[in-house]
Design a protein around this motif. Structure first.
Motif, PDB file in Angstrom:
ATOM      1  N   VAL A 123       0.861  -1.182   0.000  1.00  0.00           N
ATOM      2  CA  VAL A 123       0.000   0.000   0.000  1.00  0.00           C
ATOM      3  C   VAL A 123       0.898   1.232   0.000  1.00  0.00           C
ATOM      4  O   VAL A 123       1.841   1.329   0.792  1.00  0.00           O
ATOM      5  CB  VAL A 123      -0.924   0.013   1.236  1.00  0.00           C
ATOM      6  CG1 VAL A 123      -1.829   1.245   1.206  1.00  0.00           C
ATOM      7  CG2 VAL A 123      -1.757  -1.258   1.296  1.00  0.00           C
ATOM      8  N   ASP A 125       2.242   4.904   0.758  1.00  0.00           N
ATOM      9  CA  ASP A 125       2.207   5.618   2.039  1.00  0.00           C
ATOM     10  C   ASP A 125       1.010   6.549   2.147  1.00  0.00           C
ATOM     11  O   ASP A 125       0.400   6.683   3.221  1.00  0.00           O
ATOM     12  CB  ASP A 125       3.500   6.412   2.226  1.00  0.00           C
ATOM     13  CG  ASP A 125       4.682   5.530   2.592  1.00  0.00           C
ATOM     14  OD1 ASP A 125       4.497   4.293   2.652  1.00  0.00           O
ATOM     15  OD2 ASP A 125       5.782   6.063   2.820  1.00  0.00           O
ATOM     16  N   ASP A 126       0.654   7.202   1.064  1.00  0.00           N
ATOM     17  CA  ASP A 126      -0.469   8.151   1.115  1.00  0.00           C
ATOM     18  C   ASP A 126      -1.794   7.448   1.382  1.00  0.00           C
ATOM     19  O   ASP A 126      -2.740   8.081   1.885  1.00  0.00           O
ATOM     20  CB  ASP A 126      -0.562   8.920  -0.207  1.00  0.00           C
ATOM     21  CG  ASP A 126       0.601   9.891  -0.401  1.00  0.00           C
ATOM     22  OD1 ASP A 126       1.282  10.198   0.606  1.00  0.00           O
ATOM     23  OD2 ASP A 126       0.838  10.319  -1.544  1.00  0.00           O
ATOM     24  N   ASP A 127      -1.879   6.165   1.059  1.00  0.00           N
ATOM     25  CA  ASP A 127      -3.138   5.438   1.219  1.00  0.00           C
ATOM     26  C   ASP A 127      -3.190   4.628   2.516  1.00  0.00           C
ATOM     27  O   ASP A 127      -4.194   3.959   2.790  1.00  0.00           O
ATOM     28  CB  ASP A 127      -3.342   4.483   0.037  1.00  0.00           C
ATOM     29  CG  ASP A 127      -3.493   5.229  -1.275  1.00  0.00           C
ATOM     30  OD1 ASP A 127      -4.020   6.361  -1.253  1.00  0.00           O
ATOM     31  OD2 ASP A 127      -3.072   4.689  -2.316  1.00  0.00           O
ATOM     32  N   LEU A 128      -2.127   4.662   3.300  1.00  0.00           N
ATOM     33  CA  LEU A 128      -2.095   3.884   4.536  1.00  0.00           C
ATOM     34  C   LEU A 128      -3.043   4.485   5.576  1.00  0.00           C
ATOM     35  O   LEU A 128      -3.182   5.717   5.669  1.00  0.00           O
ATOM     36  CB  LEU A 128      -0.684   3.838   5.110  1.00  0.00           C
ATOM     37  CG  LEU A 128       0.329   2.978   4.349  1.00  0.00           C
ATOM     38  CD1 LEU A 128       1.733   3.213   4.884  1.00  0.00           C
ATOM     39  CD2 LEU A 128      -0.045   1.492   4.465  1.00  0.00           C
ATOM     40  N   PRO A 129      -3.690   3.650   6.389  1.00  0.00           N
ATOM     41  CA  PRO A 129      -4.546   4.180   7.449  1.00  0.00           C
ATOM     42  C   PRO A 129      -3.709   4.689   8.623  1.00  0.00           C
ATOM     43  O   PRO A 129      -2.539   4.332   8.777  1.00  0.00           O
ATOM     44  CB  PRO A 129      -5.356   2.945   7.876  1.00  0.00           C
ATOM     45  CG  PRO A 129      -4.439   1.789   7.591  1.00  0.00           C
ATOM     46  CD  PRO A 129      -3.685   2.167   6.348  1.00  0.00           C
ATOM     47  N   LYS A 161       1.316   9.246  10.600  1.00  0.00           N
ATOM     48  CA  LYS A 161       0.185   8.324  10.692  1.00  0.00           C
ATOM     49  C   LYS A 161       0.356   7.303  11.809  1.00  0.00           C
ATOM     50  O   LYS A 161      -0.435   6.356  11.894  1.00  0.00           O
ATOM     51  CB  LYS A 161      -0.007   7.588   9.363  1.00  0.00           C
ATOM     52  CG  LYS A 161      -0.410   8.513   8.211  1.00  0.00           C
ATOM     53  CD  LYS A 161      -0.786   7.745   6.964  1.00  0.00           C
ATOM     54  CE  LYS A 161      -1.309   8.680   5.885  1.00  0.00           C
ATOM     55  NZ  LYS A 161      -1.820   7.948   4.700  1.00  0.00           N
ATOM     56  N   ARG A 253      -6.902  -3.422   3.535  1.00  0.00           N
ATOM     57  CA  ARG A 253      -7.346  -2.901   2.246  1.00  0.00           C
ATOM     58  C   ARG A 253      -8.123  -3.945   1.460  1.00  0.00           C
ATOM     59  O   ARG A 253      -8.964  -3.620   0.625  1.00  0.00           O
ATOM     60  CB  ARG A 253      -6.127  -2.443   1.426  1.00  0.00           C
ATOM     61  CG  ARG A 253      -5.436  -1.194   1.941  1.00  0.00           C
ATOM     62  CD  ARG A 253      -6.320   0.034   1.824  1.00  0.00           C
ATOM     63  NE  ARG A 253      -6.723   0.288   0.452  1.00  0.00           N
ATOM     64  CZ  ARG A 253      -6.030   0.998  -0.410  1.00  0.00           C
ATOM     65  NH1 ARG A 253      -4.880   1.563  -0.050  1.00  0.00           N
ATOM     66  NH2 ARG A 253      -6.479   1.193  -1.644  1.00  0.00           N
TER      67      ARG A 253
END
Length: 741
Positions: A123, A125-129, A161, A253
């Protein structure tokens, strides 16, 4: 044909075969030939270690043998109800046997086709929770907490995050305001000390007003104060490796209804059984059967459950269910049960990604297992999975397996005392001729051993389960009774970690094991005497003498378990391979760090050049490149403790000298920057041992540790030997130490 359809057809055909063979009214000779034929077919698969569909065929053949035994045992072996003296204990033995058969069938359902789950998708980095790390704590030392917090803070994840929270239940308002002035001062000092530690490490300190509902209450109190989409839970003594989140977060995801990703618990130190029997380095750990096979079997049925630590949980699922459940004292399994019942899913990642500590003494080990046992009994009574709405049938079976397992003290104690009824009182509680016993019982036992060895041979050696069950049964039977009497009474007790035993001694819980051993010795002596003087009963006496002798061998081995070996090392070592440089005085030495703990390290000079001045106590610095960020070089203060040679050449041991929080983070980076050493150590111990070699090994261990236990017992009452000076905390181990449940 898909794998699931093939599995279904194998089970259908197996069921037809099972029913057909079971109800055939064959004689003893025919039963013997049928049983031997089935065993031969099983052996063909067992010895060649065939997998895939052969695994299911093997299980089906084994169940056919078991079913045939159950049919015979039920219809032909019970004493007459007219003779209550024999019938009542005979019925109890029969019921305990049938319970073990039931548990075996449930276990086979769970592990017949364990799931090998692939790695999660990568995933960006920008899409990580966002992730909140919860580290619940009660009374753990600052040193243990600093290692875990530093390792959690150093995990490979975007800094914006990831937030690490220390949830301190040892510094609550309730404790700080205690009417006991000493206790209040201790709590206030702890709060201030841990607040400073968190500030230095970049973590957040949280506490609460009152100590309510134990660990579940502690984490629930933190939920409204935090906001991460995913919550990672680590026990105070469970330090994660750097790649923990990268190996787990991606699963969320794939499935929007995924509430849990659980990873195995992996330990740096031996449990008391491994320590006292000296099996830690070469025998699979006790918990590896659960984490290496059973959890993967549960995962197939969407029933892998939360084990309290080393896991990720989706906040949305927790908030939907009102937080962590705390009716029982095993809040982890109870929480997962509730989540599954509400339609959420779980996954299990079979890769060691944390390094923790196990109880060091036999008493704390029994205390921990007593809590697990009582908690699972509470779930069975108060939240029985059979009647829990929302669960699938496989999930009901899976949770039933996990809770019913803890009734093993009842069956284990029954099987210990049953042969004595015939030896001492000639009670006929099992009516069978020697030919029938061989044709049915011995064939059944052989099939049982083969199935265990085939399914678990890499992670559980023969007779190890029997030993662990025996040493727990003498105390856990009372725990079961207490929960049955009052299911809501048990309270959560924290298991002490980081203890040391500074001398050889018997455990404070040892006496029942010596008394049981003495009783079994007397029974075996009487059985042998009767064998020599009662020829008319010789066949049955031979059977019960063999049965009692097996119990005696396990009881003798248990004497070694309760004879505590000396263990002064508080900080357990982990094998690593990192380059660094040591400066002592004016000399700089390029070194390889071979093993490291929170207290010290073993260093090997790259050019073989040892410190010129080898006087212990000399101070200096160890510099290493950090594994993350800009790979900056960081240094920690050291004290030279030992210089010498081994089979690889020169090496020296150092201890770390009064570390700051930032320096503790460097040590954590040395230990947990890579999960490879954990996996390598686990693989090194997971090697197959067959039934015959495993039995021979068990007998040899039993003889040796029976003698050792009796020697320990003989020393009771003698003046204690003068204690030597404690060894330096940083004295290196000879090799790598690794890590249960």
């Amino acid at each position: 044909m898909t794998r699931d359809r093939m599995t279904t057809w194998v089970w259908v055909l197996s069921g037809i075969l099972l029913l057909a063979v079971t109800i055939q009214p064959v004689g003893t000779a025919a039963q013997m030939s049928t049983g031997v034929t089935l065993l031969a077919a099983m052996a063909g698969i067992w010895l060649t270690r065939r997998k895939g569909a052969f695994r299911l065929v093997f299980v089906a053949l084994g169940l056919t043998v078991v079913a045939r035994y159950v049919y015979w045992r039920t219809t032909s072996t019970l004493p007459s109800p007219d003779d209550l003296v024999d019938f009542v204990p005979g019925l109890i033995l029969y019921l305990m046997e049938m319970f073990t058969v039931l548990m075996m069938c449930i276990s086979l359902f769970v592990v017949a086709d364990p799931l090998e789950r692939p790695a999660p998708p990568a995933v960006a980095d920008d899409d990580l929770p966002t992730v909140d790390v919860f580290v619940p704590s009660y009374n753990e030392d600052k040193e243990i907490l600093s290692a875990t917090l530093a390792a959690a803070r150093a995990m490979d994840y975007p800094a914006d995050k990831l937030t690490v929270y220390l949830l301190d239940d040892g510094g609550t308002d309730q404790k700080c305001g205690s009417s006991d002035a000493v206790a209040a001062h201790k709590a206030r000092s702890r709060r201030a000390e841990l607040q400073e530690l968190c500030a230095d490490l970049g973590c957040v300190y949280l506490t609460r007003v009152r100590n309510e509902h134990a660990k579940a209450g502690n984490m629930n109190a933190a939920l409204p104060k935090t906001s991460g989409e995913i919550i990672a839970v680590f026990d105070a003594d469970h330090a994660p490796v750097r790649e923990f989140l990268r190996e787990t977060v991606g699963h969320f995801r794939d499935d929007p209804r995924l509430f849990l990703v659980q990873t195995p618990h992996f330990f740096l130190n031996p449990d008391p059984i491994e320590k006292n029997l000296s099996t830690f380095r070469h025998m699979p750990s006790e918990n590896e059967m659960f984490y290496g096979v059973i959890q993967k079997g549960l995962d197939k049925w969407n029933a892998a459950f939360f084990c309290g630590s080393a896991a990720l949980i989706r906040r949305e699922a927790l908030e939907e269910g009102g937080g962590f459940d705390g009716v029982s004292i095993t809040e982890d399994c109870e929480t997962a049960l509730g989540m599954h019942a509400r339609g959420w899913n779980s996954r299990y990642v079979d890769k060691p990604l944390i390094a923790g500590l196990q109880p060091e003494t036999f008493a704390t080990f029994i205390g921990q297992r007593s809590r697990w046992c009582r908690g699972m009994m509470q779930i069975l009574i108060l939240k029985n999975p059979v009647f829990k709405a929302g669960l699938t049938i496989p999930q009901r079976i899976a949770y039933l397996s996990s809770s019913l397992f803890w009734l093993f003290p009842l069956t284990r104690l029954t099987f210990i005392f049953a042969p004595m009824l015939y030896i001492f009182l000639s009670m006929q509680i099992f009516e069978a001729s020697i030919d029938e016993f061989v044709a049915y019982t011995m064939i059944y036992m052989a099939a049982n051993l083969m199935m265990q060895n085939y399914l678990y041979g890499d992670v559980r050696w023969p007779w190890v389960s029997e030993l662990y069950e025996y040493v727990q049964s003498l105390y856990l039977a009372g725990a079961i009774a207490s929960v049955v009497a009052n299911p809501r009474k048990p309270t959560f007790n924290v298991t002490a970690k980081g203890l040391v035993t500074d001398e050889k001694r018997l455990s404070e819980l040892a006496m029942p094991y010596f008394l049981m051993f003495a009783l079994l010795v007397v029974a075996e002596t009487v059985a042998i005497w009767r064998l020599l003087h009662e020829p008319g009963s010789r066949d049955m006496l031979a059977v019960v003498a063999l049965w009692n002798g097996l119990n005696l061998a396990i009881a003798g081995l248990a004497l070694g378990v309760v004879s505590e070996r000396e263990e002064r090392r508080r900080a357990q070592r982990l094998s690593v391979s990192r380059r660094g440089a040591v400066r002592i005085g004016d000399a700089t030495i390029q070194v390889m760090v071979e093993d490291v703990s929170s207290g010290g390290a073993k260093l090997r000079p790259l050019d073989g050049r040892l410190p010129a001045d080898r006087s212990t106590g000399r101070k200096g610095f160890l510099a290493v490149a950090m594994s993350h960020e800009d790979r900056r070089v960081a240094a920690v203060p050291i004290v030279l403790r030992r210089v010498g040679h081994d089979e690889k050449g020169g090496a020296f041991g150092v201890s770390f000298d009064t570390l700051t929080a930032a320096q503790a983070a460097v040590v954590a980076d040395l230990m947990y920057a890579d999960g490879g050493p954990l996996s390598a150590f686990r693989r090194s111990r997971q090697h197959y041992v067959g039934v015959f070699s495993g039995t021979a090994r068990m007998v040899a261990l039993s003889l040796r540790h029976t003698l050792r236990g009796l020697v320990y017992l003989a020393r009771i009452g003698q003046p204690p030997a003068e204690k030597p000076e404690p060894a330096p905390a940083a004295k290196p181990a000879e090799g790598a130490q690794r890590s249960q449940t």
